[in-house]
Every structure is written in structure tokens, then in C-alpha cells.
Write a protein that holds these residues in place. Structure first.
Motif, PDB file in Angstrom:
ATOM      1  N   THR A 227      -1.864 -22.613  -9.976  1.00 38.90           N
ATOM      2  CA  THR A 227      -3.300 -22.454  -9.737  1.00 38.90           C
ATOM      3  C   THR A 227      -3.675 -20.995  -9.488  1.00 38.90           C
ATOM      4  OG1 THR A 227      -3.583 -24.688  -8.893  1.00 38.90           O
ATOM      5  CG2 THR A 227      -5.177 -23.055  -8.168  1.00 38.90           C
ATOM      6  N   ALA A 228      -2.869 -20.288  -8.724  1.00 40.53           N
ATOM      7  CA  ALA A 228      -3.153 -18.880  -8.443  1.00 40.53           C
ATOM      8  C   ALA A 228      -3.196 -18.057  -9.732  1.00 40.53           C
ATOM      9  CB  ALA A 228      -2.093 -18.312  -7.499  1.00 40.53           C
TER      10      ALA A 228
ATOM     11  N   THR B 263      -3.834 -19.226 -12.838  1.00 40.15           N
ATOM     12  CA  THR B 263      -4.810 -19.687 -13.838  1.00 40.15           C
ATOM     13  C   THR B 263      -6.227 -19.824 -13.292  1.00 40.15           C
ATOM     14  OG1 THR B 263      -4.280 -22.018 -13.352  1.00 40.15           O
ATOM     15  CG2 THR B 263      -3.017 -20.932 -15.102  1.00 40.15           C
ATOM     16  N   ASN B 264      -6.466 -19.407 -12.048  1.00 42.25           N
ATOM     17  CA  ASN B 264      -7.799 -19.539 -11.466  1.00 42.25           C
ATOM     18  C   ASN B 264      -8.907 -18.863 -12.275  1.00 42.25           C
ATOM     19  OD1 ASN B 264      -9.033 -20.661  -8.832  1.00 42.25           O
ATOM     20  ND2 ASN B 264      -9.969 -18.637  -8.992  1.00 42.25           N
ATOM     21  N   PRO B 265      -8.679 -17.665 -12.873  1.00 38.72           N
ATOM     22  CA  PRO B 265      -9.746 -17.047 -13.672  1.00 38.72           C
ATOM     23  C   PRO B 265     -10.245 -17.939 -14.809  1.00 38.72           C
ATOM     24  CG  PRO B 265      -8.045 -15.437 -13.198  1.00 38.72           C
ATOM     25  CD  PRO B 265      -7.524 -16.752 -12.738  1.00 38.72           C
TER      26      PRO B 265
ATOM     27  N   ARG C 263     -12.703  -9.476  -8.972  1.00 42.80           N
ATOM     28  CA  ARG C 263     -12.324 -10.397  -7.889  1.00 42.80           C
ATOM     29  C   ARG C 263     -13.058 -11.725  -7.997  1.00 42.80           C
ATOM     30  NH1 ARG C 263     -12.462  -7.447  -2.131  1.00 42.80           N
ATOM     31  NH2 ARG C 263     -11.691  -9.520  -1.566  1.00 42.80           N
TER      32      ARG C 263
ATOM     33  N   TRP D  53     -11.288 -14.869  -9.061  1.00 41.08           N
ATOM     34  CA  TRP D  53     -10.413 -15.591  -8.128  1.00 41.08           C
ATOM     35  C   TRP D  53     -11.219 -16.233  -6.992  1.00 41.08           C
ATOM     36  CZ3 TRP D  53      -8.147 -12.002 -11.203  1.00 41.08           C
ATOM     37  CH2 TRP D  53      -6.904 -12.362 -11.762  1.00 41.08           C
ATOM     38  N   LYS D  54     -12.517 -16.451  -7.226  1.00 45.47           N
ATOM     39  CA  LYS D  54     -13.323 -17.165  -6.233  1.00 45.47           C
ATOM     40  C   LYS D  54     -12.782 -18.581  -6.069  1.00 45.47           C
ATOM     41  CE  LYS D  54     -17.818 -14.855  -6.457  1.00 45.47           C
ATOM     42  NZ  LYS D  54     -19.247 -14.996  -6.815  1.00 45.47           N
TER      43      LYS D  54
ATOM     44  N   VAL E 184      -9.960 -19.536  -4.920  1.00 39.65           N
ATOM     45  CA  VAL E 184      -8.536 -19.728  -5.206  1.00 39.65           C
ATOM     46  C   VAL E 184      -7.787 -20.354  -4.028  1.00 39.65           C
ATOM     47  CG1 VAL E 184      -7.796 -17.413  -4.458  1.00 39.65           C
ATOM     48  CG2 VAL E 184      -6.496 -18.634  -6.224  1.00 39.65           C
TER      49      VAL E 184
END
Length: 233
Positions: free
Chosen positions: A145-146, A148-150, A183, A186-187, A189
Motif C-alpha cells: 500500500t505504501a 502504490t498509494n499514488p 506529497r 501519499w494523502k 497513506v
């Protein structure tokens, strides 16, 4: 006496070597097998995503329906009707491309990292009990998840705004970065990682343990029927 002792030691040594070799054979070490494991994991998640994407669009619309306005909450049926009337059937597939890209990456990483994580736990602790399986699942889900968050942020933005679909995912990505900074990709995340860790740990640990129980207590052999049964469970 000495000869018998030497023979016994040699036999024990040979037995240990065979046992170690068998343990190593349980883990696919070749790069082609690793690539195949990641690819099939990602593909399976992508297929599921493609089939269920309209429900994901409705989920996002339901979660965000009061943003920027006031009024009563509406149910899934009403939201679906509104989307179809105002935006047409194509709106149910907004953000599909980022969703598929994320599925391949997230699915491949989430499912593909589980076995290596479990193997690392086995090397470190000499065990793969249920707690270590849960830890392996949590780790693989959080890392996936970290990374692929974008793509998830991009997918949600496209799902929320039908007017931006003409520009495509890349245009939306450039807009987010230029207006809000990198940034912004990554809201959310933190909550996403916690959710993915809990989800992956519960799914894969249950899947893994169920498989072992079924193999031990039923006559089923490794194959399609066994996979279908414990996957369903």
C-alpha cells in the motif's frame, strides 16, 4: 564401537543434509518462479478489479457524497441511478486504468511478498506459526500500500470528477503534483496501510492455515478443488 559410532554420526549428518535440502526445495529460488508468482498474483487481482470496478466507483461516491455540499445521505441505489442519468454508463468505469495498474502492482506485491516474508520468518525464528503468518501478511500488505498509494489517489480523483476523464490519468497526475505538491500523492497513506495490513494478515493467514488443515484432515490433494475450497473459506 568407534566404527559404529562413526557410522551413526555419518548417517545422522546425511539425514541432516537431506532435511536441509528438502527445506530449501520448498522455496522457489529461481528468478523465473519469483516473477511468475508476482505476475499471477497481480493478474488475479486485476481481473477481480475489472469485474467489480463499478461497485468501487459507487463506494467512492458514497463516501464523498457530502463533500462541498449539505443534504441528506443517499443510498447506493440512488447514487447508481444518479450517476447513470447524469454521466452515463461509462462513468461507472472512471479511473479504471489507474485501478488496473494499481491492482497489478498492489496485488503482485501484497500477495507476492507474503511467501518471502514467511520464508524470512522461518529462517529467523525457525517457525511459521499462525502469529508469524499474520505478521508476514501485515508486512506485505502495508508495504504494498505504501508503494502504490499514488495510483490509488489518482484513481479516486478520477472517480470523483467525470469532467477530468478527457485529460486522462497522466493529465490528472500532473495537475495534482503541480497544484498540491508531490506529497499529495501519499494523502491517506497511514489509514490505508493499517487497513491493508489488517486485511492481508487476516486473508492470507486464514488462507494458509485453512490449506494446512484441509490437507491434514481431508483426502484432497494439491490441485484446483483444494485451492477453490480453501480460497472460498
Amino acid at each position: 564401537m568407534d566404527g559404529g559410532h562413526s557410522h551413526s554420526s555419518s548417517r545422522n549428518s546425511d539425514s541432516f543434509v537431506v532435511k536441509v535440502a528438502e527445506e530449501k526445495q520448498k522455496w522457489p529460488v529461481s528468478s523465473s518462479q519469483m516473477l511468475s508468482h508476482f505476475a499471477t498474483s497481480g493478474l488475479s487481482v486485476a481481473v477481480a478489479t475489472a469485474i467489480t470496478h463499478p461497485l468501487d466507483v459507487l463506494k467512492v461516491r458514497l463516501q464523498m457524497q457530502l463533500v462541498g455540499r449539505r443534504g441528506p445521505l443517499t443510498g447506493m441505489g440512488q447514487v447508481a441511478v444518479q450517476v447513470l442519468k447524469k454521466e452515463g454508463p461509462k462513468a461507472l468505469y472512471l479511473g479504471l486504468m489507474p485501478a488496473l495498474i494499481r491492482s497489478v502492482l498492489y496485488g503482485g506485491l501484497r500477495l507476492g511478498l507474503y511467501e518471502p516474508s514467511k520464508y524470512a520468518c522461518n529462517l529467523a525464528f525457525g517457525s511459521t506459526n499462525i502469529l508469524l503468518k499474520i505478521a508476514s501478511g501485515a508486512f506485505s500488505g502495508a508495504v504494498a500500500t505504501a508503494l502504490t498509494n499514488p495510483v490509488e489517489v489518482l484513481k479516486v480523483r478520477l472517480q470523483m470528477n467525470a469532467n477530468q476523464r478527457q485529460g486522462g490519468p497522466m493529465a490528472e497526475m500532473r495537475t495534482i503534483v503541480s497544484e498540491e505538491g508531490i506529497r499529495a500523492l501519499w494523502k491517506g497513506v497511514g489509514p490505508a496501510m493499517v487497513r491493508a495490513a489488517a486485511l492481508t494478515a487476516s486473508q492470507l493467514a486464514t488462507y494458509d492455515e485453512t490449506k494446512q488443515v484441509l490437507i491434514r484432515w481431508t483426502p484432497l490433494d494439491e490441485g484446483f478443488h483444494l485451492h477453490l475450497l480453501y480460497g472460498t473459506i
